[in-house]
Design a protein around this motif. Sequence first.
Motif, PDB file in Angstrom:
ATOM      1  N   UNK A 125       0.861  -1.180   0.000  1.00  0.00           N
ATOM      2  CA  UNK A 125       0.000   0.000   0.000  1.00  0.00           C
ATOM      3  C   UNK A 125       0.894   1.226   0.000  1.00  0.00           C
ATOM      4  N   UNK A 126       0.712   2.061  -1.011  1.00  0.00           N
ATOM      5  CA  UNK A 126       1.476   3.301  -1.060  1.00  0.00           C
ATOM      6  C   UNK A 126       0.547   4.457  -0.701  1.00  0.00           C
ATOM      7  N   UNK A 127       0.942   5.194   0.319  1.00  0.00           N
ATOM      8  CA  UNK A 127       0.167   6.349   0.778  1.00  0.00           C
ATOM      9  C   UNK A 127       0.764   7.603   0.151  1.00  0.00           C
ATOM     10  N   UNK A 128      -0.059   8.366  -0.542  1.00  0.00           N
ATOM     11  CA  UNK A 128       0.457   9.540  -1.254  1.00  0.00           C
ATOM     12  C   UNK A 128      -0.301  10.781  -0.789  1.00  0.00           C
ATOM     13  N   UNK A 129       0.438  11.737  -0.249  1.00  0.00           N
ATOM     14  CA  UNK A 129      -0.205  12.963   0.216  1.00  0.00           C
ATOM     15  C   UNK A 129      -0.462  13.873  -0.975  1.00  0.00           C
ATOM     16  N   UNK A 130      -1.629  14.492  -0.977  1.00  0.00           N
ATOM     17  CA  UNK A 130      -2.021  15.286  -2.139  1.00  0.00           C
ATOM     18  C   UNK A 130      -2.777  16.519  -1.663  1.00  0.00           C
ATOM     19  N   UNK A 131      -2.601  17.641  -2.396  1.00  0.00           N
ATOM     20  CA  UNK A 131      -3.252  18.878  -1.994  1.00  0.00           C
ATOM     21  C   UNK A 131      -2.718  19.296  -0.632  1.00  0.00           C
ATOM     22  N   UNK A 132      -3.567  19.830   0.208  1.00  0.00           N
ATOM     23  CA  UNK A 132      -3.122  20.316   1.507  1.00  0.00           C
ATOM     24  C   UNK A 132      -2.933  19.159   2.489  1.00  0.00           C
ATOM     25  N   UNK A 133      -3.936  18.304   2.634  1.00  0.00           N
ATOM     26  CA  UNK A 133      -3.824  17.222   3.634  1.00  0.00           C
ATOM     27  C   UNK A 133      -4.574  15.948   3.229  1.00  0.00           C
ATOM     28  N   UNK A 134      -4.919  15.810   1.951  1.00  0.00           N
ATOM     29  CA  UNK A 134      -5.584  14.581   1.506  1.00  0.00           C
ATOM     30  C   UNK A 134      -4.582  13.452   1.306  1.00  0.00           C
ATOM     31  N   UNK A 169      -6.485  15.545  -6.580  1.00  0.00           N
ATOM     32  CA  UNK A 169      -5.765  16.610  -7.277  1.00  0.00           C
ATOM     33  C   UNK A 169      -4.526  16.108  -8.008  1.00  0.00           C
ATOM     34  N   UNK A 170      -4.265  14.798  -7.975  1.00  0.00           N
ATOM     35  CA  UNK A 170      -2.973  14.297  -8.454  1.00  0.00           C
ATOM     36  C   UNK A 170      -3.068  13.144  -9.460  1.00  0.00           C
ATOM     37  N   UNK A 171      -4.016  13.181 -10.403  1.00  0.00           N
ATOM     38  CA  UNK A 171      -4.130  12.015 -11.290  1.00  0.00           C
ATOM     39  C   UNK A 171      -2.860  11.713 -12.080  1.00  0.00           C
ATOM     40  N   UNK A 172      -2.131  12.752 -12.489  1.00  0.00           N
ATOM     41  CA  UNK A 172      -0.927  12.511 -13.298  1.00  0.00           C
ATOM     42  C   UNK A 172       0.139  11.779 -12.487  1.00  0.00           C
ATOM     43  N   UNK A 173       0.312  12.177 -11.223  1.00  0.00           N
ATOM     44  CA  UNK A 173       1.304  11.529 -10.351  1.00  0.00           C
ATOM     45  C   UNK A 173       0.936  10.055 -10.132  1.00  0.00           C
ATOM     46  N   UNK A 174      -0.349   9.799  -9.938  1.00  0.00           N
ATOM     47  CA  UNK A 174      -0.796   8.421  -9.697  1.00  0.00           C
ATOM     48  C   UNK A 174      -0.600   7.567 -10.953  1.00  0.00           C
ATOM     49  N   UNK A 175      -0.939   8.143 -12.107  1.00  0.00           N
ATOM     50  CA  UNK A 175      -0.762   7.413 -13.371  1.00  0.00           C
ATOM     51  C   UNK A 175       0.712   7.122 -13.620  1.00  0.00           C
ATOM     52  N   UNK A 176       1.555   8.090 -13.303  1.00  0.00           N
ATOM     53  CA  UNK A 176       2.995   7.925 -13.479  1.00  0.00           C
ATOM     54  C   UNK A 176       3.498   6.754 -12.620  1.00  0.00           C
ATOM     55  N   UNK A 177       2.986   6.662 -11.393  1.00  0.00           N
ATOM     56  CA  UNK A 177       3.391   5.565 -10.499  1.00  0.00           C
ATOM     57  C   UNK A 177       2.958   4.218 -11.091  1.00  0.00           C
ATOM     58  N   UNK A 217      -4.737  14.295   9.316  1.00  0.00           N
ATOM     59  CA  UNK A 217      -5.150  15.189  10.395  1.00  0.00           C
ATOM     60  C   UNK A 217      -4.505  14.822  11.735  1.00  0.00           C
ATOM     61  N   UNK A 218      -3.835  13.690  11.822  1.00  0.00           N
ATOM     62  CA  UNK A 218      -3.353  13.211  13.115  1.00  0.00           C
ATOM     63  C   UNK A 218      -1.889  13.548  13.373  1.00  0.00           C
ATOM     64  N   UNK A 219      -1.357  12.958  14.445  1.00  0.00           N
ATOM     65  CA  UNK A 219       0.055  13.176  14.778  1.00  0.00           C
ATOM     66  C   UNK A 219       0.955  12.194  14.041  1.00  0.00           C
ATOM     67  N   UNK A 220       0.336  11.289  13.268  1.00  0.00           N
ATOM     68  CA  UNK A 220       1.086  10.365  12.411  1.00  0.00           C
ATOM     69  C   UNK A 220       0.201  10.027  11.211  1.00  0.00           C
ATOM     70  N   UNK A 221       0.789   9.580  10.116  1.00  0.00           N
ATOM     71  CA  UNK A 221      -0.033   9.372   8.906  1.00  0.00           C
ATOM     72  C   UNK A 221      -0.885   8.100   8.945  1.00  0.00           C
ATOM     73  N   UNK A 222      -0.499   7.116   9.752  1.00  0.00           N
ATOM     74  CA  UNK A 222      -1.288   5.880   9.897  1.00  0.00           C
ATOM     75  C   UNK A 222      -0.996   5.299  11.268  1.00  0.00           C
ATOM     76  N   UNK A 223      -1.819   4.325  11.695  1.00  0.00           N
ATOM     77  CA  UNK A 223      -1.661   3.772  13.041  1.00  0.00           C
ATOM     78  C   UNK A 223      -2.398   2.430  13.086  1.00  0.00           C
TER      79      UNK A 223
END
Length: 206
Positions: free
Chosen positions: A3-12, A32-40, A176-182
Amino acid sequence: MTIKQIKVGFDNFSYIIFCEKTRKASIVDPSYNPSELLEFILSNNLKLEYIIATHYHGDHTSGIQKIKNSISSSKIVASELDSPKLGIKVDIKVSDHNRLKLGSIDLDFILTPGHTPGGICIIVDDKALLTGDTLFIGDCGRTDLPGGNITQMFKTLIEKIMPLPDHLIVYPGHDYGDKPFDTLGNQKRTNKTLLAKTLIEFSKIP
Ligand SMILES: [Fe+2]
């Protein structure tokens, strides 16, 4: 399973899930990032099977059409209830506990209303839980936006999220948290919205 987590826009967060063996992949919540996702997808030699929306809000869906146009064999997946509000043709409409196979990976969809009527969470191979805007690290999704319902959200957290196994890794729709996943177990012990025992208690959380 990766699973690749990709931050996009301000906090999505957008996600790419793929099966290393078959190279089959899913994109979750492209905005907001279709080109980056397609590139991956292309640079990692992945075969895009599904484009999944956890719910209909634009900050989780605005990149779907561009990706579908680029890889027309991919299938757009959303819940039966949120599909009409997506504004694009949904190929696979899922309901509570529907499953899809992604190579050797199991995608198990759970209907989790509260933020929107048809919000979904996705259990990936009994290892990860993609929660969209239902559950964040340390909080839950807003219920004061169109389609939101605080009673439904409380019921979702108590009846749908709390019974899930502690070892699942929660991957939320926003950073929104103090870490990206948990782990879900840690969230059960620390997330104020999962600690509320009654609807009244839940409704008083700032
Ligand atoms: Fe949302």
